[in-house]
Enzyme design. Structure first.
Site, PDB file in Angstrom:
ATOM      1  N   PRO A   1      12.985  30.158  37.990  1.00 29.12           N
ATOM      2  CA  PRO A   1      11.372  29.844  37.438  1.00 29.12           C
ATOM      3  C   PRO A   1      11.010  31.063  37.396  1.00 29.12           C
ATOM      4  CG  PRO A   1      12.102  28.370  38.285  1.00 29.12           C
ATOM      5  CD  PRO A   1      13.037  28.576  38.692  1.00 29.12           C
ATOM      6  N   GLU A   2       9.810  31.374  36.958  1.00 28.37           N
ATOM      7  CA  GLU A   2       9.764  33.038  37.178  1.00 28.37           C
ATOM      8  C   GLU A   2       7.706  32.775  37.078  1.00 28.37           C
ATOM      9  OE1 GLU A   2      10.950  36.337  35.480  1.00 28.37           O
ATOM     10  OE2 GLU A   2      12.453  35.558  35.364  1.00 28.37           O
TER      11      GLU A   2
END
Length: 270
Positions: free
Chosen positions: A2-3
């Site tokens: 996840p960014e």
């Protein structure tokens, strides 16, 4: 992994269920995450959650007694479930609230983190050396020029250095450099101020757009079966090796930089 946009959308999604509520229990089924969950993490029990913030890819649950620091690692996700709901194999932690709900951390690969900090969180070893938030006013062309002065490292890798700016992960570095027309291989110290102004603008635009997209495609944080991840995005270069450039039709090229994939247009980016 996840960014920043995924983490920010997670923060927005869980906030209405947590903020202002009191923690009644902390259930740790498996303390062996990236770092062991400290026993003092239970100090949050009995505390009211004042705020839910994000710093880089860390989520911060603020109470008067201290701050819980959560990182989703490579495969983690947070959901809001009814307290006491049966836990799955990878449901490692439940933060139980006085509203009958629980914040549940699911992390199949256990590279995430659940920590506790009683100092100002800016003094925590994981947070104290981080660069500015990319969507903040502190991240601007003058700041970036100063940090890149004399740097021979490729601009793509500079953007992914959390000491320079946080949260510009691989996808968004690819996309912002394309939008700014900058070759990802150019040394950071060689880019002129006007081009840095364009780059900063595009970084802010691509991240803000991704957060907006996440807000419209990933709204439900109360479905225990849901697994938030990358949401629908309109990508121009990332993952499009060998396909035509959306601007000029030239076939996109792929290289490796710092063990990460970089896709770019050899004509539009120079």
């Amino acid at each position: 992994m996840p960014e920043l946009p995924e983490v920010e959308v997670t923060r927005q999604g869980i906030t209405p269920y947590l903020q202002g509520h009191t923690v009644t229990d902390l259930i740790v089924r498996n303390p062996q995450l990236r770092w062991p969950v400290p026993q003092i993490a239970s100090n949050i029990i009995g505390q009211q959650i004042r705020h839910i913030r994000r710093r880089a890819k860390y989520l911060l649950l603020d109470t008067d007694a201290g701050t819980t620091i959560v990182h989703l690692g490579m495969s983690g996700s947070l959901r809001v479930v009814p307290a006491g709901s049966p836990a799955g194999k990878h449901d490692h932690i439940d933060l139980v609230l006085d509203n009958g709900q629980a914040l549940r951390l699911n992390d199949p690969r256990r590279f995430g983190a659940w920590l506790w900090c009683e100092l100002p969180e800016s003094a925590h070893p994981l947070l104290q050396k981080l660069g500015p938030e990319p969507l903040s006013e502190h991240f601007n062309a003058d700041y970036l020029a100063q940090r890149l002065k004399g740097k021979k490292q490729a601009i793509k890798q500079c953007l992914m250095d959390n000491h320079i700016v946080v949260g510009v992960g691989n996808i968004y570095a690819n996309e912002a450099l394309f939008a700014a027309g900058i070759d990802p291989r150019i040394a950071g110290g060689q880019i002129t101020l006007p081009r840095l102004e364009k780059l900063v603008e595009e970084i802010k635009l691509v991240l803000a757009f991704a957060i907006k997209q996440g807000g419209t495609t990933l709204k439900d944080f109360t479905n225990a079966e849901g697994k938030p991840g990358y949401f629908a995005q309109q990508l121009h270069v990332y993952g499009r090796k060998g396909l035509p450039c959306t601007q000029c039709g030239t076939l996109l090229q792929e290289i490796r930089q710092g063990q990460r994939s970089t896709v770019f247009c050899p004509v539009c980016q120079h």
